[in-house]
Design a protein around this motif. Structure first.
Motif, PDB file in Angstrom:
ATOM      1  N   ILE A   1       0.844  -1.203   0.000  1.00 26.53           N
ATOM      2  CA  ILE A   1       0.000   0.000   0.000  1.00 26.53           C
ATOM      3  C   ILE A   1       0.876   1.249   0.000  1.00 26.53           C
ATOM      4  O   ILE A   1       0.594   2.233  -0.682  1.00 26.53           O
TER       5      ILE A   1
ATOM      6  N   HIS B   1      -9.724   5.581  -4.376  1.00 26.08           N
ATOM      7  CA  HIS B   1      -8.420   4.937  -4.498  1.00 26.08           C
ATOM      8  C   HIS B   1      -8.436   3.587  -3.784  1.00 26.08           C
ATOM      9  O   HIS B   1      -7.949   2.583  -4.309  1.00 26.08           O
ATOM     10  N   TRP B   2      -9.035   3.582  -2.589  1.00 24.99           N
ATOM     11  CA  TRP B   2      -9.113   2.340  -1.817  1.00 24.99           C
ATOM     12  C   TRP B   2      -9.893   1.291  -2.602  1.00 24.99           C
ATOM     13  O   TRP B   2      -9.466   0.148  -2.731  1.00 24.99           O
TER      14      TRP B   2
ATOM     15  N   ILE C   1      -6.792  -0.689  -3.763  1.00 24.55           N
ATOM     16  CA  ILE C   1      -6.423  -1.489  -2.589  1.00 24.55           C
ATOM     17  C   ILE C   1      -7.267  -2.754  -2.502  1.00 24.55           C
ATOM     18  O   ILE C   1      -6.746  -3.823  -2.203  1.00 24.55           O
TER      19      ILE C   1
ATOM     20  N   THR D   1      -7.622  -1.448   6.003  1.00 25.57           N
ATOM     21  CA  THR D   1      -6.924  -0.708   4.941  1.00 25.57           C
ATOM     22  C   THR D   1      -7.443   0.711   4.694  1.00 25.57           C
ATOM     23  O   THR D   1      -6.654   1.539   4.243  1.00 25.57           O
TER      24      THR D   1
ATOM     25  N   THR E   1      -4.831   3.565   4.044  1.00 24.06           N
ATOM     26  CA  THR E   1      -4.884   4.424   2.857  1.00 24.06           C
ATOM     27  C   THR E   1      -4.830   5.894   3.266  1.00 24.06           C
ATOM     28  O   THR E   1      -4.120   6.692   2.654  1.00 24.06           O
TER      29      THR E   1
END
Lengths: 224, 247
Positions: free
Chosen positions: A63, A101-102, A106, A138, A142
């Motif tokens: 990450i 974005h996550w 991710i 996460t 992030t």
């Protein structure tokens, strides 16, 4: 909702323009995990014991790999500066960006953990818990990696600096996630700890975007 | 009236001139208390019935560990002052506090390791307090490192302030999570709310030394802040006049 939709659509187009960027962290995770049995021993009981911890640390580093790129391009082409003029709080726009974005970068990374989990001979029910801890934790990671990227935007020598600066802040997440996995391995209830982990993620999602907004504004005001 | 007092701190020159005297007194107080507390602690205080003479490192270890944490708190306060009132001196304070705090933190870790060998039989264990101290050292290093990555000092200062603030909010969470994770360290030697478990002949020198190290930290802080003021304000007339006067 128009503005939110525009941010999400833009992120999606950016991801689609370079799909290789999604694969890079996955590749990293696979290579790192493949090195472990080579460096340690192919003994499956040993691998199963330390496997979840290894996957966690490797995911953490994966990450952090794209920490720098998270805001750099948008900052250079002026998109972030435009967002400060939009009729929404700047921190809110950034939170949407982080969430996207996550979701786009991710979550795909997390979805390959069952594969690497099986490679390390981890039991299936532990893999499921591992997957859930990653999904729950996460968002916080992030956010912190976004803060690292935002703080080093104006830095001239920043290659690994953001990672070094942010890693100590990950301690609570790692400890709680490891606690959940240990309990799952022992067959104990994981609910309360998982709730704490989720609380940490929510708190990070609530407050860190404000800090990121402040860090980005410094660069917008100063360097131009 | 109160605001006027506050505004004085906005002037680096005012600070530079005033702090000279404060630094002088802090230095002397530190020296006197340090000699008193250390001689008392090392030579006069009774031997511990369990740990023998090795416990005497407490007179170094506890004060520096106290300060390593207190200085981080001070740094967070300075960060708020910088971000809210944009006071130049707060930026300088953060810069000085990070270095002094990091030094105390490393000293606490090293003295703890030296104490750990005779007491626990090992230099390092992954115990809660040791680990959170190590994380604290990493946080200090992060702030020092972040500053060194910038060319523009103003940008560097504000980025460090944001990081210090986020770190300060996260620090209690780190501390509690680490404590929950593992606890082996003996409980805190001195608590504000309880009477200490050791006899007065042991804790009075400890208290003296804690005060001594506080004064020493103030001395170091002012010394480095004054140097930083001179460097930041090197183009100002009063600094150049000062330099010429010394030549």
């Amino acid at each position: 909702m128009d503005i939110e939709r525009r941010i999400i659509a833009r992120e999606w187009r950016l991801v689609m323009a370079r799909p290789g960027d999604i694969l890079k962290p996955m590749w990293f995770l696979l290579v790192v995990i493949s090195l472990i049995p080579l460096a340690l021993s192919p003994e499956s009981s040993l691998l199963a014991e330390i496997g979840p911890a290894l996957i966690w640390v490797a995911t953490l580093l994966a990450i952090l790999l794209n920490m720098e790129s998270l805001f750099k391009d948008d900052f250079i082409d002026g998109v972030l500066e435009q967002w400060t003029f939009w009729p929404r709080p700047f921190a809110w726009c950034l939170a949407i960006k982080l969430l996207t974005h996550w979701l786009f970068q991710i979550v795909p990374l997390i979805l390959i953990t069952p594969v690497v989990g099986l490679m390390l001979a981890i039991e299936v029910h532990v893999i499921v818990v591992l997957l859930v801890t990653l999904l729950v934790a996460t968002p916080a990671l992030t956010c912190f990696s976004g803060l690292g990227g935002a703080l080093t935007l104006g830095a001239t020598r920043s290659s690994v600096l953001g990672v070094l600066v942010m890693l100590p802040l990950f301690v609570p997440v790692v400890i709680l996630a490891a606690g959940v996995i240990t309990r799952a391995t022992d067959g104990a209830a994981v609910g309360p700890l998982m709730a704490l982990l989720a609380a940490f993620s929510l708190a990070a999602g609530l407050f860190i975007p404000i800090a990121i907004a402040a860090a980005i504004r410094l660069n917008i005001g100063g360097s131009t | 009236m109160a605001w006027q007092w506050f505004h004085q701190w906005g002037s680096p020159r005012w600070f530079y001139e005033r702090a000279e005297r404060w630094q002088f007194w802090a230095g002397w107080i530190a020296l006197v208390l340090l000699v008193l507390g250390t001689v008392w602690g090392l030579a006069i205080a009774p031997v511990d019935y369990q740990q023998g003479h090795s416990y005497r490192i407490i007179y170094l270890h506890v004060p520096v560990a106290f300060l390593a944490q207190a200085l981080y708190l001070g740094m967070a306060v300075a960060a708020v002052v910088l971000l809210v009132w944009r006071m130049k001196l707060a930026d300088i304070a953060i810069q000085a506090l990070a270095v002094v705090g990091c030094a105390f933190c490393v000293l606490a870790l090293v003295s703890g390791a030296i104490w750990g060998k005779p007491t626990w039989g090992t230099y390092w264990v992954w115990d809660a307090r040791l680990t959170s101290m190590l994380i604290l050292a990493f946080l200090y290093l992060g702030i020092i490192g972040l500053r060194s990555a910038f060319i523009d000092p103003e940008l560097a200062g504000k980025a460090c302030a944001i990081l210090a603030l986020v770190g300060a909010i996260n620090l209690p969470i780190i501390k509690y999570s680490v404590e929950w994770w593992n606890t082996l360290h003996q409980p805190a030697s001195l608590k504000l709310t309880e009477r200490p478990a050791m006899p007065a002949s042991m804790w009075v020198p400890l208290l003296l030394n804690i005060c001594a190290y506080y004064a020493a930290a103030v001395y170091l802080l002012f010394a480095s802040m004054r140097t930083l003021v001179l460097r930041r304000e090197r183009r100002a007339q009063w600094v150049q006049a000062l330099v010429r006067a010394h030549d």
